[in-house]
Design an enzyme around this catalytic site. Sequence first.
Site, mmCIF file in Angstrom:
data_model
loop_
_atom_site.group_PDB
_atom_site.id
_atom_site.type_symbol
_atom_site.label_atom_id
_atom_site.label_comp_id
_atom_site.label_asym_id
_atom_site.label_seq_id
_atom_site.Cartn_x
_atom_site.Cartn_y
_atom_site.Cartn_z
ATOM 1 N N ASN A 133 -48.907 72.497 -13.825
ATOM 2 C CA ASN A 133 -47.648 72.738 -14.530
ATOM 3 C C ASN A 133 -47.632 72.213 -15.964
ATOM 4 O OD1 ASN A 133 -47.687 70.190 -13.414
ATOM 5 N ND2 ASN A 133 -45.528 70.160 -12.890
ATOM 6 N N GLU B 171 -49.820 61.025 -7.704
ATOM 7 C CA GLU B 171 -48.555 61.542 -8.254
ATOM 8 C C GLU B 171 -48.304 62.878 -7.560
ATOM 9 O OE1 GLU B 171 -46.521 60.097 -10.160
ATOM 10 O OE2 GLU B 171 -47.672 58.460 -11.029
ATOM 11 N N CYS C 253 -42.325 68.438 -10.689
ATOM 12 C CA CYS C 253 -42.389 67.653 -9.454
ATOM 13 C C CYS C 253 -41.093 66.908 -9.159
ATOM 14 C CB CYS C 253 -43.545 66.663 -9.554
ATOM 15 S SG CYS C 253 -43.506 65.731 -11.093
ATOM 16 N N GLU D 80 -47.722 55.977 -13.162
ATOM 17 C CA GLU D 80 -48.228 56.350 -14.477
ATOM 18 C C GLU D 80 -47.232 55.824 -15.509
ATOM 19 O OE1 GLU D 80 -49.148 60.626 -14.498
ATOM 20 O OE2 GLU D 80 -51.182 60.059 -13.955
HETATM 21 P P1 NAD Z 1 -52.618 71.056 -5.484
HETATM 22 O O1 NAD Z 1 -52.488 69.870 -4.617
HETATM 23 O O2 NAD Z 1 -52.824 72.374 -4.871
HETATM 24 O O3 NAD Z 1 -53.829 70.868 -6.507
HETATM 25 C C1 NAD Z 1 -53.875 69.804 -7.429
HETATM 26 C C2 NAD Z 1 -55.288 69.579 -7.881
HETATM 27 O O4 NAD Z 1 -56.063 69.129 -6.782
HETATM 28 C C3 NAD Z 1 -56.008 70.806 -8.420
HETATM 29 O O5 NAD Z 1 -56.773 70.424 -9.539
HETATM 30 C C4 NAD Z 1 -56.920 71.201 -7.256
HETATM 31 O O6 NAD Z 1 -58.081 71.893 -7.662
HETATM 32 C C5 NAD Z 1 -57.281 69.839 -6.708
HETATM 33 N N1 NAD Z 1 -57.721 69.807 -5.309
HETATM 34 C C6 NAD Z 1 -57.397 70.668 -4.313
HETATM 35 N N2 NAD Z 1 -57.970 70.258 -3.154
HETATM 36 C C7 NAD Z 1 -58.652 69.113 -3.434
HETATM 37 C C8 NAD Z 1 -59.434 68.222 -2.656
HETATM 38 N N3 NAD Z 1 -59.617 68.389 -1.351
HETATM 39 N N4 NAD Z 1 -59.988 67.136 -3.278
HETATM 40 C C9 NAD Z 1 -59.784 66.926 -4.589
HETATM 41 N N5 NAD Z 1 -59.058 67.743 -5.382
HETATM 42 C C10 NAD Z 1 -58.488 68.828 -4.808
HETATM 43 O O7 NAD Z 1 -51.319 71.040 -6.405
HETATM 44 P P2 NAD Z 1 -50.860 72.155 -7.455
HETATM 45 O O8 NAD Z 1 -50.376 73.329 -6.683
HETATM 46 O O9 NAD Z 1 -51.902 72.307 -8.502
HETATM 47 O O10 NAD Z 1 -49.633 71.433 -8.158
HETATM 48 C C11 NAD Z 1 -48.335 71.481 -7.681
HETATM 49 C C12 NAD Z 1 -48.010 70.194 -6.974
HETATM 50 O O11 NAD Z 1 -48.209 69.079 -7.847
HETATM 51 C C13 NAD Z 1 -46.557 70.113 -6.547
HETATM 52 O O12 NAD Z 1 -46.482 69.573 -5.259
HETATM 53 C C14 NAD Z 1 -45.952 69.157 -7.555
HETATM 54 O O13 NAD Z 1 -44.802 68.504 -7.116
HETATM 55 C C15 NAD Z 1 -47.083 68.222 -7.810
HETATM 56 N N6 NAD Z 1 -46.926 67.534 -9.089
HETATM 57 C C16 NAD Z 1 -46.676 66.191 -9.081
HETATM 58 C C17 NAD Z 1 -46.482 65.514 -10.278
HETATM 59 C C18 NAD Z 1 -46.184 64.039 -10.317
HETATM 60 O O14 NAD Z 1 -46.385 63.455 -11.361
HETATM 61 N N7 NAD Z 1 -45.705 63.434 -9.247
HETATM 62 C C19 NAD Z 1 -46.569 66.206 -11.487
HETATM 63 C C20 NAD Z 1 -46.846 67.574 -11.446
HETATM 64 C C21 NAD Z 1 -47.036 68.231 -10.244
#
Ligand code: NAD
Length: 489
Positions: free
Chosen positions: A154, A251, A285, A463
Amino acid sequence: MQTQPKASHFIGGTHVEDKSGEAFSTVYPATGETIGELHSATPEIVNRAVAAAKSAQTGWASLPPSERAVVLRRAAGLIRDRADEIARLDTMDTGRALTETQNDPVSAAASLDFFAGIIPAYNGQSIGLGGSGGPFVYTRREPLGVTCGIGAWNYPFEMTGWKSATALAAGNAMVFKPSEYTPLSALILAEIYKEAGLPDGLFNVIQGLGPVGSAIIEHPDVAKVSFTGSVPTGKKVLGLAGSLMKYGTMELGGKSPLVIFDDAPLENAVNGALMANFYSTGQICTNGTRVFVQKSMHDDFVSRVVERTRKIRIGDPFDPETQMGPLTSRMQLDKVERYIAIGKEEGATLACGGGRPEMQGMEGGFWVEPTVFTDVTDDMRIAREEIFGPVMSILPFEEEDEAIARANDTPFGLAAGVFTTDLNRAHRVAGQFQAGMCWINNFNLVPLEAPFGGYKDSGVGRECSMAALDQFTQIKSVYVETGTVESVF
Ligand code: NAD
């Protein structure tokens, strides 16, 4: 504009391509057109990146913090010089309106400046153990070594900036893997660090899907992972890091409550709810997607929210008049549409939105209308599960205690907000929220000065702020004897 990167990866100060890695592409979400073809990191690329990081880290850690700060400040300046290019690239990759992505390089640069500013003042403690001239302990905050950053899609540039600024300020090296949906702008940050004089190898970007992320974490020379993403992935990532006794900052996602009492000025509360749900097409998020509104204000609130939501200008992300772009991926569009259908099936009332807007010339994009559901109950899936799209659920409540209990009735705990003009109640409610980031009379503001992160399933660690430096260092205690050594032997 040029969106195809020079190469997929950036390792040891240079662009690196390795076509033996699996190919994947990134698309412009407004049209669905491919804008970049990249290759996933092979095990050899992962090893190269970690080796480059390892060999650069010791020298960097031995510099006085004020010298590391000079490099970070120079990089912050270069980010500002290239801000327009970065914002455009993130708009191409995420689909978020340019008026929004223009803030991201500003925030990333501010984060580099912030950590450059505080790192010289970040020190250990001296702990006296009794008497003047008696023994004492001093602590040292030492870097962890090679760290891994993994990003969500995002806020790609801002997230890369925040994570790397903290890691580097504290004397670590970083191997960063952006989301496969938004791989482009992290490579610009790598170029900028090099130009700013960061020694080669300290910040590396490698691309790929989940398995590349796990391969970095599993590498024996990697000490920590700083992860942003969903709760299910975060659990796997923290599980993997934990099984190898490595540090992890998580996060993760949320389903945050926004509680509006009837003494709050209506327009202020409506503004808060709109920003808490529709900014970044709902892909934030911390979004306050469960909007609890006190019954006496409920109907006025709903009609004003619906009126304002219908006026949101959806359109070409590069048009300065556009307020909302598409979702970032086809997968996310499918998910959001699935939840809109679930909301209807569960008996919530669709107050507005719910469909795909007609977008002339951009029919292949991932468009969805901002959507408001009323008559939502706490047990509905749209009120329990993270949707990560522009879908607001409005839930009426009567009493303060009831609102707090319902707000906290979730496995998530990332954020929460309260709107009221009653000073005592504002602090009473904020104090009882089970969430890491709370707001009184606003929502979704995340100042770098404040620790940011979740309670419960929404994460581990923080963070931003000094607290983030704690997550990128380990403490050494040194006992200093000032007298003679006693022996029982
Ligand atoms: P996701 O969990 O699908 O993927 C996040 C990252 O993890 C990607 O780079 C992906 O390639 C990697 N990944 C996937 N499987 C993995 C594994 N087994 N080991 C290591 N890395 C792996 O999330 P998304 O769809 O990219 O993002 C949306 C999510 O992120 C939402 O749930 C949102 O709330 C959260 N988010 C949280 C914050 C925060 O600061 N708390 C900020 C932004 C987004």
